[in-house]
Design a protein around this motif. Structure first.
Motif, PDB file in Angstrom:
ATOM      1  N   SER A 193      46.019  60.264  33.009  1.00  0.00           N
ATOM      2  CA  SER A 193      45.902  59.172  33.862  1.00  0.00           C
ATOM      3  C   SER A 193      47.128  58.457  34.374  1.00  0.00           C
ATOM      4  N   TYR A 194      48.154  58.841  34.176  1.00  0.00           N
ATOM      5  CA  TYR A 194      49.488  58.518  34.816  1.00  0.00           C
ATOM      6  C   TYR A 194      49.681  58.968  36.279  1.00  0.00           C
ATOM      7  N   VAL A 195      48.562  59.992  36.544  1.00  0.00           N
ATOM      8  CA  VAL A 195      48.805  60.672  37.922  1.00  0.00           C
ATOM      9  C   VAL A 195      47.634  60.155  38.809  1.00  0.00           C
ATOM     10  N   ALA A 196      46.573  60.048  38.308  1.00  0.00           N
ATOM     11  CA  ALA A 196      45.466  59.795  38.963  1.00  0.00           C
ATOM     12  C   ALA A 196      44.114  59.344  37.872  1.00  0.00           C
ATOM     13  N   LEU A 197      43.233  58.448  38.340  1.00  0.00           N
ATOM     14  CA  LEU A 197      42.131  58.189  37.427  1.00  0.00           C
ATOM     15  C   LEU A 197      41.375  59.256  37.069  1.00  0.00           C
ATOM     16  N   PHE A 203      49.538  52.346  32.066  1.00  0.00           N
ATOM     17  CA  PHE A 203      48.833  52.877  33.103  1.00  0.00           C
ATOM     18  C   PHE A 203      47.544  53.222  33.184  1.00  0.00           C
ATOM     19  N   GLY A 214      45.145  51.460  35.961  1.00  0.00           N
ATOM     20  CA  GLY A 214      44.252  52.288  36.969  1.00  0.00           C
ATOM     21  C   GLY A 214      42.723  51.987  36.761  1.00  0.00           C
ATOM     22  N   ILE A 231      54.519  55.369  40.658  1.00  0.00           N
ATOM     23  CA  ILE A 231      53.116  55.545  39.756  1.00  0.00           C
ATOM     24  C   ILE A 231      52.027  54.451  39.806  1.00  0.00           C
ATOM     25  N   LEU A 253      48.503  54.869  41.623  1.00  0.00           N
ATOM     26  CA  LEU A 253      47.571  54.570  40.653  1.00  0.00           C
ATOM     27  C   LEU A 253      46.380  53.803  41.619  1.00  0.00           C
ATOM     28  N   GLU A 280      46.340  53.061  44.862  1.00  0.00           N
ATOM     29  CA  GLU A 280      45.875  53.645  46.139  1.00  0.00           C
ATOM     30  C   GLU A 280      44.734  54.498  45.860  1.00  0.00           C
ATOM     31  N   GLU A 281      44.826  55.425  44.631  1.00  0.00           N
ATOM     32  CA  GLU A 281      43.674  56.052  44.092  1.00  0.00           C
ATOM     33  C   GLU A 281      42.544  55.375  43.809  1.00  0.00           C
TER      34      GLU A 281
END
Lengths: 215, 258
Positions: free
Chosen positions: A206-210, B80, B84, B109, B113, B115-116
């Motif tokens: 989750s620290y990289v992407a959702l 995070f 997110g 980070i 997040l 942006e994602e």
């Protein structure tokens, strides 16, 4: 290339390799090349983190310069902010952070301002204590009684007449409160290890992407 | 000379990994699925964002100071995960989010997040990079920013997750006095009382650490939390047995010297 470096897979594999090395190094010692490798990796981490301070400088510069350019409300404060930031940065870079000029700013400007802001904590502690000690139900009543006991037990004048409150407060702090505190800390330590395992194995990214499609 | 050290930790890690592996296998083969309760703090995210949308005012999010190179790292990872998800809900519903970044290590980070989250909801045009602001790794600067922003931008929802020190009480108190609906989350045990007293919703300790699992509902993450519960039962049993043995006169000190 930049797409690969920014991909979730690359980060996950990198985290796995580095975590494995750190875990192995925690248990295996005395292999000189391995020790040197871990020292180098540790130094890289420190340097990367220090370089991130530059990101902070860039972030603040972009945001505040944008505000000044667009003349948004309070833009003159942004000029002040950017000027002070760069002045302090240049002064520290040219003379060193131990120079008398830099230390003067730190001791006579930064520290008093910081202490002033920090002192507000006591105001808010009293404020939230008033809210917390409102007896709305049985649990709140127990909380209030505990707080009252602690308060009375800490008053020196009361101790002149009786030690009952002081002893009761000391017992409460040393036995039930410490027991619960230890349980919380043991549970928390275990939770930290579990997060470590999740991250190490790439289960939690989750620290990289959702990962979620919705809560 | 090669030496193996920290035997007791190694044994603990092997037991933990074995239990986790076994439960993961049970979960994968659908033999046992754990019941998993989503905590009120996580469920409140929709309410916090919804309030910002209804009132047309921003939501302020502070992501914590914790360094990723220390034991504060895990709670930052939980922070995070919540950030997110909050950013995603904001992107979906059109709420404005202001993210205060409190550690320079977190800038890339948090930016990625956000942006994602906005990309997922096809709302990249709505992402305001000026709202992803670094506040300096100091509680003084973040408190000052919080007080000014809550007042000037009329913030209606406030979230603070991650590692915090004594400033947790200030953040909660300022948010409450300004009438914000607030959520606080930290795994710093010293701040639990202030968190509970000052915030409307809270996540303490393991609640925050398991946030990623609660949000994603990923079987691997849920099983990991589940394994932790079994280990807790094991530890409680060991503590009780150890206490009884020590009480009746057995010397168990040698275990701690391993």
């Amino acid at each position: 290339m930049s797409n690969i470096l920014r991909s979730k897979e690359f980060t996950t594999v990198l985290v796995f390799i580095l975590s494995t090395l750190y875990v192995l190094h925690y248990f295996i010692q005395g292999v000189e090349p391995f020790d040197n490798l871990m020292l180098t990796i540790g130094n890289w981490a420190i340097i990367s983190s220090a370089a991130a301070a530059g990101l902070g400088l860039a972030n603040l510069s972009i945001i505040h310069v944008n505000k000044i350019r667009k003349k948004e409300s309070g833009w003159y404060w942004d000029i002040w902010m950017v000027s002070v930031m760069f002045f302090t940065f240049l002064l520290g870079s040219i003379t060193s952070s131990q120079s008398s000029a830099y230390q003067w700013i730190y001791v006579n400007v930064y520290q008093p301002l910081g202490t002033s802001i920090f002192s507000l904590a006591y105001l808010w502690m009293c404020s939230v204590a008033v809210v917390a000690f409102r007896v709305k139900n049985r649990d709140a009543a127990f909380l209030m009684l505990g707080g009252l006991l602690s308060l009375i037990g800490n008053i020196p004048m009361v101790q002149v007449y009786t030690n009952v409150f002081f002893d009761a407060k000391t017992w409460a702090l040393n036995i039930p409160v410490r027991g619960v505190g230890s349980a919380l800390r043991i549970s928390l330590a275990l939770g930290l290890v579990l997060v470590g395992i999740r991250t190490w194995l790439g289960i939690d990214t989750s620290y990289v992407a959702l990962e979620s499609e919705g809560g | 000379m090669i030496t193996i050290v920290n035997y007791s930790t190694m044994v603990f890690l092997i037991i933990l990994s074995t239990i986790f592996g076994y439960l993961y296998w049970l979960n994968k083969t659908k033999k046992i699925m754990p019941r998993f309760r989503i905590l009120p703090g996580i469920l409140a995210l929709e309410e916090l964002v919804g309030r910002a949308v209804e009132m047309g005012r921003p939501l302020l999010y502070l992501t914590g100071y914790g360094s990723l190179r220390s034991d504060q790292g895990p709670e930052q990872l939980g922070s995070f995960a919540i950030f997110g998800e909050t950013a995603r809900i904001c992107a979906k519903s059109g709420a404005e989010i202001i993210a205060g970044i409190l550690n320079q290590e977190h800038i890339p980070i948090i930016t990625s997040l956000a942006e994602e989250a906005y990309r997922r909801e096809n709302a990249m045009d709505s992402l305001n990079y000026n709202n992803l602001i670094y506040l300096g790794a100091s509680q003084y600067s973040s408190n000052a920013y919080l007080m000014v922003t809550v007042e000037q931008r009329e913030v209606v929802s406030f979230i603070a997750t991650g590692w915090y020190g004594a400033d947790m009480v200030v953040k909660g108190g300022v948010a409450r006095s300004a009438g914000c609906l607030s959520l606080g989350a930290t795994a710093n045990p010293d701040q639990y009382p202030y968190l509970v007293a000052a915030f409307d919703y809270w996540l303490i300790g393991e609640d925050l650490l398991s946030a990623g699992a609660q949000i994603s509902k990923d079987p691997g993450q849920i099983t990991n939390v589940w394994a932790g519960d079994y280990i807790r039962f094991l530890l409680i049993s060991i503590i009780i047995i150890g206490s009884i043995l020590a009480w009746v006169g057995f010397n168990i000190q040698w275990i701690f010297n391993l």
